[in-house]
Design a protein around this motif. Sequence first.
Motif, PDB file in Angstrom:
ATOM      1  N   ARG A 118      49.962  23.576  19.930  1.00  0.00           N
ATOM      2  CA  ARG A 118      48.508  24.217  19.963  1.00  0.00           C
ATOM      3  C   ARG A 118      48.334  24.549  21.807  1.00  0.00           C
ATOM      4  O   ARG A 118      47.962  25.226  21.828  1.00  0.00           O
ATOM      5  N   ASN A 119      48.889  23.432  22.616  1.00  0.00           N
ATOM      6  CA  ASN A 119      48.808  23.789  24.444  1.00  0.00           C
ATOM      7  C   ASN A 119      49.938  23.761  24.969  1.00  0.00           C
ATOM      8  O   ASN A 119      51.232  22.901  24.406  1.00  0.00           O
ATOM      9  N   ASN A 120      49.575  24.284  26.136  1.00  0.00           N
ATOM     10  CA  ASN A 120      50.663  23.779  27.298  1.00  0.00           C
ATOM     11  C   ASN A 120      50.053  23.904  28.580  1.00  0.00           C
ATOM     12  O   ASN A 120      48.929  24.691  28.762  1.00  0.00           O
ATOM     13  N   LEU A 121      50.794  23.602  29.612  1.00  0.00           N
ATOM     14  CA  LEU A 121      50.454  23.901  30.864  1.00  0.00           C
ATOM     15  C   LEU A 121      50.805  25.147  31.649  1.00  0.00           C
ATOM     16  O   LEU A 121      51.459  25.984  31.293  1.00  0.00           O
ATOM     17  N   GLY A 122      50.220  25.599  32.490  1.00  0.00           N
ATOM     18  CA  GLY A 122      50.152  26.808  33.324  1.00  0.00           C
ATOM     19  C   GLY A 122      49.772  26.876  33.999  1.00  0.00           C
ATOM     20  O   GLY A 122      48.854  25.559  35.282  1.00  0.00           O
ATOM     21  N   PHE A 123      49.247  27.815  35.371  1.00  0.00           N
ATOM     22  CA  PHE A 123      49.105  27.850  36.291  1.00  0.00           C
ATOM     23  C   PHE A 123      47.584  28.880  36.123  1.00  0.00           C
ATOM     24  O   PHE A 123      47.994  30.316  35.540  1.00  0.00           O
ATOM     25  N   SER A 124      47.082  29.081  37.309  1.00  0.00           N
ATOM     26  CA  SER A 124      46.182  30.330  38.003  1.00  0.00           C
ATOM     27  C   SER A 124      45.597  30.793  39.084  1.00  0.00           C
ATOM     28  O   SER A 124      46.333  29.550  39.555  1.00  0.00           O
ATOM     29  N   VAL A 125      45.651  32.110  39.467  1.00  0.00           N
ATOM     30  CA  VAL A 125      45.412  32.206  41.167  1.00  0.00           C
ATOM     31  C   VAL A 125      44.510  33.197  40.476  1.00  0.00           C
ATOM     32  O   VAL A 125      44.406  33.963  40.066  1.00  0.00           O
ATOM     33  N   ALA A 126      43.386  33.061  41.420  1.00  0.00           N
ATOM     34  CA  ALA A 126      42.416  34.234  42.372  1.00  0.00           C
ATOM     35  C   ALA A 126      42.491  34.411  43.970  1.00  0.00           C
ATOM     36  O   ALA A 126      42.027  34.307  44.566  1.00  0.00           O
ATOM     37  N   ILE A 127      41.624  35.580  43.618  1.00  0.00           N
ATOM     38  CA  ILE A 127      40.851  36.175  44.844  1.00  0.00           C
ATOM     39  C   ILE A 127      39.260  36.884  44.251  1.00  0.00           C
ATOM     40  O   ILE A 127      39.468  37.428  43.711  1.00  0.00           O
ATOM     41  N   GLY A 128      38.966  36.484  45.283  1.00  0.00           N
ATOM     42  CA  GLY A 128      37.089  36.925  44.606  1.00  0.00           C
ATOM     43  C   GLY A 128      35.952  37.038  46.528  1.00  0.00           C
ATOM     44  O   GLY A 128      37.249  37.154  47.535  1.00  0.00           O
ATOM     45  N   LYS A 129      35.301  37.224  46.017  1.00  0.00           N
ATOM     46  CA  LYS A 129      33.795  37.321  47.031  1.00  0.00           C
ATOM     47  C   LYS A 129      32.963  37.208  46.720  1.00  0.00           C
ATOM     48  O   LYS A 129      32.487  37.844  45.495  1.00  0.00           O
ATOM     49  N   TRP A 130      32.305  36.817  47.609  1.00  0.00           N
ATOM     50  CA  TRP A 130      30.164  36.137  47.475  1.00  0.00           C
ATOM     51  C   TRP A 130      29.547  37.625  47.985  1.00  0.00           C
ATOM     52  O   TRP A 130      30.299  37.633  49.071  1.00  0.00           O
ATOM     53  N   PHE A 131      29.371  38.535  47.030  1.00  0.00           N
ATOM     54  CA  PHE A 131      28.240  39.953  47.686  1.00  0.00           C
ATOM     55  C   PHE A 131      26.724  39.138  48.565  1.00  0.00           C
ATOM     56  O   PHE A 131      26.088  39.630  49.069  1.00  0.00           O
ATOM     57  N   THR A 132      26.405  38.181  47.421  1.00  0.00           N
ATOM     58  CA  THR A 132      25.222  37.667  47.531  1.00  0.00           C
ATOM     59  C   THR A 132      25.649  35.888  47.691  1.00  0.00           C
ATOM     60  O   THR A 132      26.262  35.324  46.915  1.00  0.00           O
ATOM     61  N   PRO A 133      24.492  34.907  48.189  1.00  0.00           N
ATOM     62  CA  PRO A 133      24.631  33.613  47.266  1.00  0.00           C
ATOM     63  C   PRO A 133      24.640  33.167  46.120  1.00  0.00           C
ATOM     64  O   PRO A 133      25.134  32.332  45.500  1.00  0.00           O
ATOM     65  N   GLY A 134      24.557  33.577  45.261  1.00  0.00           N
ATOM     66  CA  GLY A 134      24.130  33.841  44.007  1.00  0.00           C
ATOM     67  C   GLY A 134      25.025  34.799  43.230  1.00  0.00           C
ATOM     68  O   GLY A 134      25.571  34.118  41.987  1.00  0.00           O
ATOM     69  N   ILE A 135      25.696  35.825  43.593  1.00  0.00           N
ATOM     70  CA  ILE A 135      26.695  36.673  42.418  1.00  0.00           C
ATOM     71  C   ILE A 135      27.776  36.438  43.420  1.00  0.00           C
ATOM     72  O   ILE A 135      27.988  37.774  44.653  1.00  0.00           O
ATOM     73  N   GLY A 136      29.490  37.131  43.007  1.00  0.00           N
ATOM     74  CA  GLY A 136      29.923  37.281  43.091  1.00  0.00           C
ATOM     75  C   GLY A 136      31.395  37.585  42.506  1.00  0.00           C
ATOM     76  O   GLY A 136      30.825  38.111  41.271  1.00  0.00           O
ATOM     77  N   LEU A 137      32.136  38.641  42.771  1.00  0.00           N
ATOM     78  CA  LEU A 137      33.479  38.899  41.970  1.00  0.00           C
ATOM     79  C   LEU A 137      34.479  37.974  42.413  1.00  0.00           C
ATOM     80  O   LEU A 137      34.789  38.030  43.517  1.00  0.00           O
ATOM     81  N   ARG A 138      35.490  37.634  41.199  1.00  0.00           N
ATOM     82  CA  ARG A 138      36.529  37.161  40.840  1.00  0.00           C
ATOM     83  C   ARG A 138      37.608  37.842  40.169  1.00  0.00           C
ATOM     84  O   ARG A 138      37.676  38.203  39.013  1.00  0.00           O
ATOM     85  N   THR A 139      39.170  37.958  40.163  1.00  0.00           N
ATOM     86  CA  THR A 139      40.182  38.680  40.464  1.00  0.00           C
ATOM     87  C   THR A 139      41.285  37.411  40.208  1.00  0.00           C
ATOM     88  O   THR A 139      41.417  36.762  41.236  1.00  0.00           O
ATOM     89  N   LYS A 140      41.634  37.373  38.783  1.00  0.00           N
ATOM     90  CA  LYS A 140      42.165  35.702  38.203  1.00  0.00           C
ATOM     91  C   LYS A 140      43.367  36.686  37.423  1.00  0.00           C
ATOM     92  O   LYS A 140      43.422  36.873  36.454  1.00  0.00           O
ATOM     93  N   PHE A 141      44.525  36.282  37.859  1.00  0.00           N
ATOM     94  CA  PHE A 141      45.625  35.817  36.471  1.00  0.00           C
ATOM     95  C   PHE A 141      45.955  34.580  36.379  1.00  0.00           C
ATOM     96  O   PHE A 141      45.808  33.667  36.953  1.00  0.00           O
ATOM     97  N   ASN A 142      46.511  34.493  35.331  1.00  0.00           N
ATOM     98  CA  ASN A 142      46.566  33.036  34.562  1.00  0.00           C
ATOM     99  C   ASN A 142      47.651  33.058  33.544  1.00  0.00           C
ATOM    100  O   ASN A 142      47.808  34.159  33.022  1.00  0.00           O
ATOM    101  N   GLY A 143      48.411  32.565  33.426  1.00  0.00           N
ATOM    102  CA  GLY A 143      49.553  31.491  32.404  1.00  0.00           C
ATOM    103  C   GLY A 143      50.203  31.083  33.033  1.00  0.00           C
ATOM    104  O   GLY A 143      50.119  30.708  33.366  1.00  0.00           O
ATOM    105  N   ILE A 144      51.546  30.514  32.491  1.00  0.00           N
ATOM    106  CA  ILE A 144      52.614  31.494  31.833  1.00  0.00           C
ATOM    107  C   ILE A 144      53.243  31.643  30.572  1.00  0.00           C
ATOM    108  O   ILE A 144      54.198  32.654  29.989  1.00  0.00           O
TER     109      ILE A 144
END
Length: 419
Positions: A92-118
């Motif tokens: 049922r399980n396996n190993l993989g990796f993820s990479v992401a880039i993001g930005k905090w617009f305020t100290p409490g709220i941010g956005l992140r684009t993330k790739f996960n696999g493989i």
Amino acid sequence: MFTFAQKLIKVNNILFNINISIGMKKLLMVLAFAGVSVASMAQDAVPTEKYSVSTNSFWSNWFVQANVVGTAFWGGQEVQNNFSKSPLKGFRNNLGFSVAIGKWFTPGIGLRTKFNGIWGRTVVSTDKKTNASKYWTLNEQVMFNLSNMLLGYNENRVWNFIPYASVGLERNMSYNCYSPAWGLGILNEFKISKKVAINLDVNYNLFMNRADGANGLLPGAKPYKSRSFKGLIANHDRNLNVEIGLTYNLGKTGWSKTPDVEAIKALSQGQIDALNAQLADANAENARLRNQIANHKCPTTTNAVEAKQAVKEIVSAPVSVFFNIGKSKIASKKDLQNVQAIADAAKANNAKIVVKGYADSKTGSANFNQSLSQKRAQAVADALVNMGVDRANIECEAEGGVNTLSPISFNRRATVELK
């Protein structure tokens, strides 16, 4: 509206309903209760107050992340069959990796684009080789730094607790199929330095049925026909990710305080008061001289001595130097312009200077304010030495916390005067 703790309990019940193993449930419960404990974190030893932060440019507070990922997979094709639902099973399980880039617009709220696999699993048997498949997921995630939102921004905080919600696209490359993806997760960041943090990220994701490439039902499987939440989850493909890695902050990071408005008001008012006092003395002296001229009298020796004494009184009038809350660093170097006049007078007459430090009595303990007022007096004394005053001619006194001036922030100061 549910409280944060109630939401965590509800999430835990959902995980129970989809038959995640007891061991994994305990791990997730520990993480959940750890999140609740954020609200009871101890405050800094040095007294602080809430403050606003300045808006940074678009290019500030960007970050990149890289993680090693352990993933467990479940498919709608196996619902209610006799396969173990434990995420620790090799099929049922396996190993993989993820990479992401993001930005905090305020100290409490941010956005992140993330790739996960493989490397993934399409669960059609209890043989991990048979189940092997390749996939990737691309998500856009909205992050909420609850540590900053509940406790206020603190650039020195070691642990940041960051729940997030995501939406994206999943593709199974082995079976050439696509599916929308939805997910919830918790990112824990442990600060190592201003630029680097360690990640512990746990997230749960839901896909359309057959997103993993499996068609139909496995032997012994039986889909839920009810419209219950349990049925909704179990009839879809899904996975659970546990990710460990690093965050690296790009360029300028952190948030600057907005100016201390009360300190600025106090500074400006102190300068205005000093100028008004000097102007009043100058007007009085001009009036006296005009009166002498009108009566054709020249200044006598006595009058000259009196004039000199008046000038000395003007110079020796106390000058205030202001500080921000809890700080012993002079808030504005402009305050030292008035101190310079006293320094010049002291050097010309080999006179003593008295520096008295104060703190506001409503912030901090008596012992802390006593120490802080001493540090403030010493900071001004150091400035006088830099102006050429002999340290032996400077006396420092610590007055501790006081409330003699209003508003209370005006008491965060040190006064300077000739002895």
